[in-house]
Design a protein around this motif. Sequence first.
Motif, short mmCIF file in Angstrom:
data_model
loop_
_atom_site.label_atom_id
_atom_site.label_comp_id
_atom_site.label_asym_id
_atom_site.label_seq_id
_atom_site.Cartn_x
_atom_site.Cartn_y
_atom_site.Cartn_z
N SER A 29 0.84 -4.77 2.46
CA SER A 29 0.87 -6.04 1.73
C SER A 29 2.20 -6.75 1.94
CB SER A 29 0.62 -5.81 0.23
OG SER A 29 -0.62 -5.17 0.04
N ARG A 54 -6.63 -6.41 -5.78
CA ARG A 54 -5.56 -5.91 -6.65
C ARG A 54 -4.49 -6.93 -6.97
NH1 ARG A 54 -3.20 -1.31 -4.32
NH2 ARG A 54 -4.53 -1.27 -2.48
N ASP A 172 -4.25 -9.17 4.64
CA ASP A 172 -3.76 -7.92 4.07
C ASP A 172 -5.00 -7.02 3.99
OD1 ASP A 172 -2.73 -5.87 2.57
OD2 ASP A 172 -2.29 -7.08 0.79
#
Length: 354
Positions: A29, A54, A172
Motif C-alpha cells: 500500500s 481496508r 494496491d
Amino acid sequence: MPETAAASSPDWAGVQLHVVTGKGGTGKSTVAAALALALASSGKNVLLCEVEGRQGIARMFDVDPLPYEERQIAKGLPATPGAAAPDGSPRGPAGTVFALHIDAESALLDYLAMYYKLGRAGRALDRFGVIEFATTIAPGVRDVLLTGKVFEAAKAGRRGKGVRQYDAVVLDAPPTGRITQFLNVSDELAGLAKVGPIKSQSDTMMTLFRSERTAVHLVTVLEEMPVQETADGIAELRATRLPVGGVVVNLARPHELDADDLAEVADGATEVEGLASDLAAAGLDGSPDELVDVADHLLRQGRDHAERLALETTQRALVDEFEVPTYELPRLAGGVDLGGLYELAAQLRRQGMA
Ligand SMILES: Nc1ncnc2c1ncn2[C@@H]1O[C@H](COP(=O)(O)OP(=O)(O)OP(=O)(O)O)[C@@H](O)[C@H]1O
Ligand SMILES: [Mg+2]
C-alpha cells in the motif's frame, strides 16, 4: 544502487495500469501510494485504487474513508521552476492523485446497471440477497468484479460525461499469492461464461493485462521468505503471460557504519573497555561501570545491525538474479506519514520508476 537503477530501468511511460503486489506487510500500500505520487509529480493524473476493503489509502493520506467514488486526494510535488526532468525534458505542472475504494458489492451493482440497464432496479436486488449470493458464493466472481472495475478505470479512450480520463491507474493489489488468479479473469470465468458479454468482456480485460500497457510490480523486503515469495510470484506471472514490472525493495536498512567499522563490529574485534574509555573521552557522563554497560549495549546493537545488513546483502544478491528493474526504498525512521510518502515518491522518481 539507486544511482544505477535509473540508468538500467526501462521506460514505464507507456504503462497505463501499474499493479503493486508483494508479500503481506512488506509495504504494497505504501509503495502504491508513493508510486501514484511519483507519477503525479511527473505531471500525470493518476487513479490510485484499493480492492482489499481496508481503507488503507484514506489512512495514508489522512482523509476521511473513501466512498465508492473517485476522489481527489493529493497533488504531485510541484516542479522546481526551471528544473528539467531526469530525461532532460522540461517539467510541466504537477498532476493529481485521485483515489477509489472498490468493493465487490458496489462493483456488481455498477456492472448490472451498465450491462443490463437495470438502473435503480439493480439497487433493489440488494434486498433479495443477490449480491450476497454473487460475492460470497460464486467462486471467482468477487475477484472478477473488482478486476473489472479496475479495468474500466484503466482502459484507454474513456472520456464520457462525468468520467475522468487518467494517464495511469495504480492498483494496491492483493498479495503475491493471489495476484495471478486475481488478474487472470479468463480462467476464473472459464467455467461460468463460454460465450456472451461476460466472455468478451473478460477477453478484453486479459488483452490489457497481458499487454505492455500493464506492469505488475512486486514489493519485497530483504528477508528470506518475502524474497522467495517474490521469485515464485515472478515465475507464476510469467507462466500466465502477465507482464512483470519492477521489484521494489522496501524497508532497506540505512548503512550507518562504513565497511571497515562494520567488519570490526561484526567480528567482535572492538574492545568494550576501549569503547568505554572513548565514550568517557568524548564527554559522556557516567561512572566507569556505567560506561562499560553503555559500550557493551552499543556493541551488541552494532553486531545485530551488522548481522542484519549481511543478511540483506545476501538477499539483495538474490533479487539481482531476477533480472528485472529494481528500486530501493529506505526504512523511514518513525514510519510513513504524508511527508514520508512524498519522500518515498521522490526516491522512486530519482531511480527512474516514474
Ligand atoms: N519505507 C518504509 N519506512 C517505514 N515504514 C514503512 C515503510 N514502508 C511501509 N512501512 C510501514 O509498514 C507497515 C506496512 O506497510 P503497508 O501497509 O504499506 O504494507 P502492505 O504490504 O500494504 O500490508 P498488507 O499486506 O497488510 O496490505 C505500515 O505501518 C507502513 O507505514
Ligand atoms: Mg496494504
